[in-house]
Design an enzyme around this catalytic site. Structure first.
Site, PDB file in Angstrom:
ATOM      1  N   GLN A 136       0.855  -1.198   0.000  1.00 60.05           N
ATOM      2  CA  GLN A 136       0.000   0.000   0.000  1.00 60.05           C
ATOM      3  C   GLN A 136       0.887   1.244   0.000  1.00 60.05           C
ATOM      4  O   GLN A 136       1.473   1.594   1.024  1.00 60.05           O
ATOM      5  CB  GLN A 136      -0.870  -0.040   1.263  1.00 60.05           C
ATOM      6  CG  GLN A 136      -1.834   1.101   1.416  1.00 60.05           C
ATOM      7  CD  GLN A 136      -2.408   1.152   2.835  1.00 60.05           C
ATOM      8  OE1 GLN A 136      -1.859   0.560   3.762  1.00 60.05           O
ATOM      9  NE2 GLN A 136      -3.484   1.867   3.018  1.00 60.05           N
ATOM     10  N   SER A 139       1.194   6.480   2.398  1.00 59.10           N
ATOM     11  CA  SER A 139       1.883   7.473   3.241  1.00 59.10           C
ATOM     12  C   SER A 139       3.167   7.986   2.589  1.00 59.10           C
ATOM     13  O   SER A 139       3.853   7.254   1.873  1.00 59.10           O
ATOM     14  CB  SER A 139       2.254   6.860   4.588  1.00 59.10           C
ATOM     15  OG  SER A 139       1.114   6.318   5.199  1.00 59.10           O
ATOM     16  N   SER A 171       4.526  -1.235   4.219  1.00 59.12           N
ATOM     17  CA  SER A 171       4.664  -2.603   4.742  1.00 59.12           C
ATOM     18  C   SER A 171       4.818  -3.587   3.591  1.00 59.12           C
ATOM     19  O   SER A 171       4.060  -3.543   2.623  1.00 59.12           O
ATOM     20  CB  SER A 171       3.425  -3.002   5.549  1.00 59.12           C
ATOM     21  OG  SER A 171       3.191  -2.083   6.576  1.00 59.12           O
ATOM     22  N   GLU A 254      -9.420  -0.995   6.233  1.00 57.34           N
ATOM     23  CA  GLU A 254      -8.195  -1.158   7.016  1.00 57.34           C
ATOM     24  C   GLU A 254      -8.494  -1.086   8.518  1.00 57.34           C
ATOM     25  O   GLU A 254      -8.068  -1.943   9.285  1.00 57.34           O
ATOM     26  CB  GLU A 254      -7.182  -0.087   6.619  1.00 57.34           C
ATOM     27  CG  GLU A 254      -5.818  -0.295   7.246  1.00 57.34           C
ATOM     28  CD  GLU A 254      -4.765   0.654   6.685  1.00 57.34           C
ATOM     29  OE1 GLU A 254      -5.115   1.779   6.276  1.00 57.34           O
ATOM     30  OE2 GLU A 254      -3.590   0.256   6.676  1.00 57.34           O
TER      31      GLU A 254
END
Ligand SMILES: Cc1cc2nc3c(=O)[nH]c(=O)nc-3n(C[C@H](O)[C@H](O)[C@H](O)COP(=O)(O)OP(=O)(O)OC[C@H]3O[C@@H](n4cnc5c(N)ncnc54)[C@H](O)[C@@H]3O)c2cc1C
Length: 406
Positions: A136, A139, A171, A254
């Site tokens: 993902q 950020s 991650s 999430e």
């Protein structure tokens, strides 16, 4: 006996249990591989991932990887109740899909809801089989809580978008084949309205992944540099400049997914440790242990209420942010308390029991940050659940390029 099961559900439970008995070993309570901490060496990490993938593939081949999904997308067109029954049964076995569970929970719904037919056809089966790993790419160094302020930009060049910028805290990017990314395509629009949602090929020569080692010893997340990465237009999810809608889908799933993660078994283990070390005789520690137990039970019941609603096909009675907050709070309480229970042994190296709880203590910080910080979730609970006045958002109608940035 499961009193809530209808005759059909009871039959499904029996079938699922028999299948699990054939394909997996029951948990023994000691030395189960599914309970192992995330390994700290690169080889051990890869071996762990391969084992998770292998179980994911077994689930897919058995028709259990996405029980409620349509058959043509790799599911079995089952009911939400059947999905829950399978999870309940699976919990008794020494199996895990590890990190794949979260990535499927994030990527699956967004591609199903907002993807094109081609995207669903191309990406969903390999995702569910564990053949392709995802990450993902949301950020950035200057955009976490304020995600819509992100600065990674993409420009259209013929039939491709050219992406340049930096992501962080990604991650699993060091294992990933694909990434879901948010990029800025219109700097003249207000920040939420100039974002596009893309599927990025992590093997593109313009992608550089640098692992970040955490204090647990594991390198769970990464910095990702995107330098002129070319993304075909067919990889745009939703509309160009309309990426905030699919992004919201990911964020909603999430927090609910994180908040429904179990932990009660670890609290029971901590109570057992307190009895063994004699810490349970200390009145102050007893109070904290009781408080942790009560918080964790409350979380369990909230998660149960959500499951029961899903089972009945009605909207969940507990907001995802409430679950995420309650989960993060128990993680903090348990991590702190474990070290208090261990006393001086808690700082010893090479003491297997202590090391497990040291890991828990280190991870407690990730719990209040990853998936949105507790402060931000509290704001959302205030606005969405309690109906309090909204936070002032002075930048709502200002072009992104005119906003001050760090
Ligand atoms: C273990 C872990 C895994 C992660 N995995 C991923 C991933 O795979 N992909 C991804 O894209 N991201 C990932 N993240 C990033 C995560 O989403 C961000 O760290 C998080 O959203 C916070 O952003 P930030 O770190 O930039 O902190 P900031 O937004 O800079 O926040 C700093 C502090 O200010 C507070 N703050 C900020 N704004 C407000 C406000 N409006 N009101 C009150 N307080 C405020 C915050 O609560 C925090 O305490 C991960 C993070 C962790 C810890």
């Amino acid at each position: 006996v499961h009193v809530h099961d209808s005759p059909d559900e009871a039959a499904f439970r029996a079938e699922a249990r028999a299948w699990l008995e054939r394909h997996a070993r029951r948990r023994s309570g000691a030395g189960d591989w599914s309970e192992q901490r995330v390994p700290t060496s690169a080889e051990a990490e890869r071996a762990h991932l391969e084992r998770c993938r292998s179980w994911q593939r077994t689930l897919f081949e058995g028709g259990y990887a996405a029980i409620t999904w349509p058959v043509e997308l790799g599911g079995r067109a089952g009911t939400p109740a059947e999905a829950m029954i399978f999870d309940e049964e699976q919990a008794a076995f020494d199996v895990t899909t590890g990190f794949l569970r979260s990535i499927i929970a994030l990527v699956g719904p967004v591609l199903r809801l907002h993807g094109t037919d081609w995207q669903r056809e191309r990406f969903l089966r390999p995702l569910l089989r564990g053949d392709e790993i995802w990450c993902q790419l949301f950020s950035e160094p200057g955009a976490g809580s304020d995600l819509a302020g992100l600065a990674t930009r993409a420009e259209l060049d013929g039939d491709e978008l050219v992406v340049t910028g930096q992501k962080v805290w990604t991650s699993g990017a060091h294992h990933a084949d694909w990434g879901i990314a948010l990029v800025r395509t219109n700097p003249d629009a207000p920040k939420h309205r100039g974002i596009t949602f893309l599927v990025v090929d992590m093997h593109d020569p313009g992608v550089t992944v640098r692992p970040l080692r955490q204090m647990t010893g594991a390198a769970h997340f990464n910095e990702v540099f995107l330098d002129g990465v070319r993304v075909p237009r067919a990889h745009v999810v939703g509309e160009i400049d309309g990426g905030w809608a699919p992004a919201r889908t990911v964020l909603t799933h999430e927090s609910a997914m994180i908040g429904s993660g179990a932990g009660m078994d670890r609290t029971e283990r901590l109570l057992e440790l307190a009895r063994q070390t004699g810490a349970s005789a200390d009145p102050r520690l007893r109070q904290r242990l009781a408080s942790l137990w009560a918080h964790e039970r409350t979380l369990g019941w909230m998660a149960h209420a959500v499951k029961a609603a899903v089972r009945r096909g009605v909207p969940p009675p507990v907001d995802g942010s409430v679950l995420k907050l309650a989960w993060a709070r128990t993680l903090v309480m348990r991590g702190d308390l474990a070290l208090a229970v261990l006393g001086a042994a808690g700082i010893a190296a090479g003491h297997a029991d202590a090391e497990r709880w040291q890991h828990e203590l280190c991870m407690r910080f990730a719990g209040t940050i990853g998936g949105g910080t507790s402060e931000v979730h509290r704001t959302q609970v205030g606005e969405r659940v309690l109906g309090l006045p909204a936070e002032p958002r002075a930048d709502k109608d200002v072009a992104w390029r005119d906003l001050p940035r760090s």
